[in-house]
Design a protein around this motif. Structure first.
Motif, PDB file in Angstrom:
ATOM      1  N   PHE A  59       0.850  -1.195   0.000  1.00  0.00           N
ATOM      2  CA  PHE A  59       0.000   0.000   0.000  1.00  0.00           C
ATOM      3  C   PHE A  59       0.886   1.245   0.000  1.00  0.00           C
ATOM      4  O   PHE A  59       1.872   1.328   0.714  1.00  0.00           O
ATOM      5  N   GLU A  60       0.496   2.227  -0.823  1.00  0.00           N
ATOM      6  CA  GLU A  60       1.201   3.506  -0.855  1.00  0.00           C
ATOM      7  C   GLU A  60       0.187   4.632  -0.970  1.00  0.00           C
ATOM      8  O   GLU A  60      -0.723   4.576  -1.782  1.00  0.00           O
ATOM      9  N   LEU A  61       0.358   5.653  -0.141  1.00  0.00           N
ATOM     10  CA  LEU A  61      -0.465   6.861  -0.184  1.00  0.00           C
ATOM     11  C   LEU A  61       0.438   8.026  -0.553  1.00  0.00           C
ATOM     12  O   LEU A  61       1.546   8.143  -0.029  1.00  0.00           O
ATOM     13  N   VAL A  62      -0.033   8.876  -1.449  1.00  0.00           N
ATOM     14  CA  VAL A  62       0.664  10.114  -1.790  1.00  0.00           C
ATOM     15  C   VAL A  62      -0.234  11.263  -1.356  1.00  0.00           C
ATOM     16  O   VAL A  62      -1.410  11.322  -1.734  1.00  0.00           O
ATOM     17  N   LEU A  63       0.318  12.151  -0.546  1.00  0.00           N
ATOM     18  CA  LEU A  63      -0.386  13.344  -0.072  1.00  0.00           C
ATOM     19  C   LEU A  63       0.185  14.552  -0.797  1.00  0.00           C
ATOM     20  O   LEU A  63       1.402  14.733  -0.835  1.00  0.00           O
ATOM     21  N   ALA A  64      -0.694  15.356  -1.387  1.00  0.00           N
ATOM     22  CA  ALA A  64      -0.273  16.601  -2.033  1.00  0.00           C
ATOM     23  C   ALA A  64      -0.461  17.744  -1.049  1.00  0.00           C
ATOM     24  O   ALA A  64      -1.487  17.836  -0.371  1.00  0.00           O
ATOM     25  N   ARG A  65       0.533  18.598  -0.979  1.00  0.00           N
ATOM     26  CA  ARG A  65       0.450  19.799  -0.146  1.00  0.00           C
ATOM     27  C   ARG A  65       0.706  21.023  -1.018  1.00  0.00           C
ATOM     28  O   ARG A  65       1.591  21.004  -1.868  1.00  0.00           O
ATOM     29  N   VAL A  66      -0.076  22.059  -0.794  1.00  0.00           N
ATOM     30  CA  VAL A  66       0.133  23.347  -1.452  1.00  0.00           C
ATOM     31  C   VAL A  66       0.468  24.342  -0.349  1.00  0.00           C
ATOM     32  O   VAL A  66      -0.325  24.536   0.578  1.00  0.00           O
ATOM     33  N   ASP A  67       1.656  24.919  -0.431  1.00  0.00           N
ATOM     34  CA  ASP A  67       2.133  25.831   0.607  1.00  0.00           C
ATOM     35  C   ASP A  67       1.991  25.216   1.997  1.00  0.00           C
ATOM     36  O   ASP A  67       1.612  25.878   2.962  1.00  0.00           O
ATOM     37  N   GLY A  68       2.276  23.918   2.086  1.00  0.00           N
ATOM     38  CA  GLY A  68       2.247  23.204   3.355  1.00  0.00           C
ATOM     39  C   GLY A  68       0.904  22.645   3.770  1.00  0.00           C
ATOM     40  O   GLY A  68       0.823  21.825   4.676  1.00  0.00           O
ATOM     41  N   ALA A  69      -0.185  23.072   3.130  1.00  0.00           N
ATOM     42  CA  ALA A  69      -1.531  22.625   3.514  1.00  0.00           C
ATOM     43  C   ALA A  69      -1.945  21.408   2.689  1.00  0.00           C
ATOM     44  O   ALA A  69      -1.749  21.390   1.466  1.00  0.00           O
ATOM     45  N   PRO A  70      -2.542  20.380   3.322  1.00  0.00           N
ATOM     46  CA  PRO A  70      -3.032  19.227   2.557  1.00  0.00           C
ATOM     47  C   PRO A  70      -4.043  19.660   1.502  1.00  0.00           C
ATOM     48  O   PRO A  70      -4.984  20.397   1.794  1.00  0.00           O
ATOM     49  N   ALA A  71      -3.817  19.214   0.258  1.00  0.00           N
ATOM     50  CA  ALA A  71      -4.663  19.635  -0.860  1.00  0.00           C
ATOM     51  C   ALA A  71      -5.280  18.470  -1.623  1.00  0.00           C
ATOM     52  O   ALA A  71      -6.233  18.661  -2.360  1.00  0.00           O
ATOM     53  N   GLY A  72      -4.759  17.265  -1.439  1.00  0.00           N
ATOM     54  CA  GLY A  72      -5.275  16.103  -2.137  1.00  0.00           C
ATOM     55  C   GLY A  72      -4.511  14.866  -1.744  1.00  0.00           C
ATOM     56  O   GLY A  72      -3.487  14.946  -1.054  1.00  0.00           O
ATOM     57  N   GLN A  73      -5.018  13.721  -2.176  1.00  0.00           N
ATOM     58  CA  GLN A  73      -4.346  12.458  -1.862  1.00  0.00           C
ATOM     59  C   GLN A  73      -4.730  11.396  -2.880  1.00  0.00           C
ATOM     60  O   GLN A  73      -5.767  11.489  -3.540  1.00  0.00           O
ATOM     61  N   SER A  74      -3.869  10.413  -2.973  1.00  0.00           N
ATOM     62  CA  SER A  74      -4.083   9.280  -3.864  1.00  0.00           C
ATOM     63  C   SER A  74      -3.448   8.065  -3.212  1.00  0.00           C
ATOM     64  O   SER A  74      -2.461   8.197  -2.484  1.00  0.00           O
ATOM     65  N   TRP A  75      -4.040   6.883  -3.469  1.00  0.00           N
ATOM     66  CA  TRP A  75      -3.414   5.675  -2.949  1.00  0.00           C
ATOM     67  C   TRP A  75      -3.790   4.457  -3.746  1.00  0.00           C
ATOM     68  O   TRP A  75      -4.740   4.461  -4.520  1.00  0.00           O
ATOM     69  N   GLY A  76      -3.008   3.404  -3.509  1.00  0.00           N
ATOM     70  CA  GLY A  76      -3.257   2.126  -4.153  1.00  0.00           C
ATOM     71  C   GLY A  76      -2.298   1.082  -3.640  1.00  0.00           C
ATOM     72  O   GLY A  76      -1.512   1.333  -2.727  1.00  0.00           O
ATOM     73  N   TRP A  77      -2.347  -0.105  -4.273  1.00  0.00           N
ATOM     74  CA  TRP A  77      -1.528  -1.234  -3.855  1.00  0.00           C
ATOM     75  C   TRP A  77      -1.482  -2.243  -4.986  1.00  0.00           C
ATOM     76  O   TRP A  77      -2.367  -2.291  -5.833  1.00  0.00           O
ATOM     77  N   PRO A  78      -0.453  -3.111  -4.998  1.00  0.00           N
ATOM     78  CA  PRO A  78      -0.398  -4.181  -5.990  1.00  0.00           C
ATOM     79  C   PRO A  78      -1.390  -5.285  -5.626  1.00  0.00           C
ATOM     80  O   PRO A  78      -1.518  -5.652  -4.450  1.00  0.00           O
TER      81      PRO A  78
END
Length: 186
Positions: A59-78
């Motif tokens: 499992f891997e989650l990617v968190l997007a931050r804009v100017d340090g603030a959480p702005a989005g996320q994505s995740w998945g796994w094989p």
């Protein structure tokens, strides 16, 4: 400036409050619809299942931050051999047994991409998509999209995804989704 952070399942559980906050700021209309499947409690129940140490291999989650603030996320796994992901698949063409045969290295399941409403239109969804799939060693990726979600569906098609069938996941109150796949670079 958008920055991306990567998290394993255990690390993602450590930012559970952030995950829920991003969900609530991304799926405002879906939550407001009152559909039980889209409730924050049900969403977090699924998140907890995805990140459960007994079933979260890769499992891997990617968190997007804009100017340090959480702005989005994505995740998945094989997908592992015998993956429940394919349960109920109605394949458009081909042999379902061959299509759903998993090795743990064949298919990456992209489960979520979401961007907080105040950050939409800035390319963050594409950034999350690319960041999560960059460097994957699987042959292909798959995702589920509601057929009437024109905005997401259009973007996925533009990014190279194509429909292979439909399925309704085993989660309570789950809708029927179109199944899309993408061949990953080798």
């Amino acid at each position: 400036m958008t920055e991306f952070e990567h998290f394993t399942a255990a690390q993602a559980r450590g930012i559970r409050d952030t995950v829920e906050d991003v969900y609530q700021r991304s799926y405002v209309d879906a939550i407001a619809s009152g559909d039980p499947f889209d409730s924050p409690a049900e969403f977090m129940r699924r998140f907890d299942a995805y990140t459960n140490p007994d079933r979260s291999s890769g499992f891997e989650l990617v968190l997007a931050r804009v100017d340090g603030a959480p702005a989005g996320q994505s995740w998945g796994w094989p997908l592992q051999p015998g993956a429940a992901w394919w349960g109920g698949l109605q394949l458009d063409d081909g042999d379902p047994a061959a299509f759903t045969a998993e090795t743990g290295a064949r298919t990456f399941a992209l489960s979520e991409i979401m961007v907080c409403t105040e950050y939409t239109g800035r390319g963050i969804a594409r950034g999350l998509h690319d960041e999560l799939l960059r460097g994957r060693t699987e042959q292909r990726a798959t995702l589920l999209v509601e057929p009437d979600n024109d905005r997401a569906y259009g973007r996925y098609r533009k990014w190279g995804w194509y429909r292979v069938g439909a399925l309704r996941p085993g989660w309570d109150d789950a809708p029927t989704f179109d199944v899309l796949t993408l061949t990953l670079p080798t």
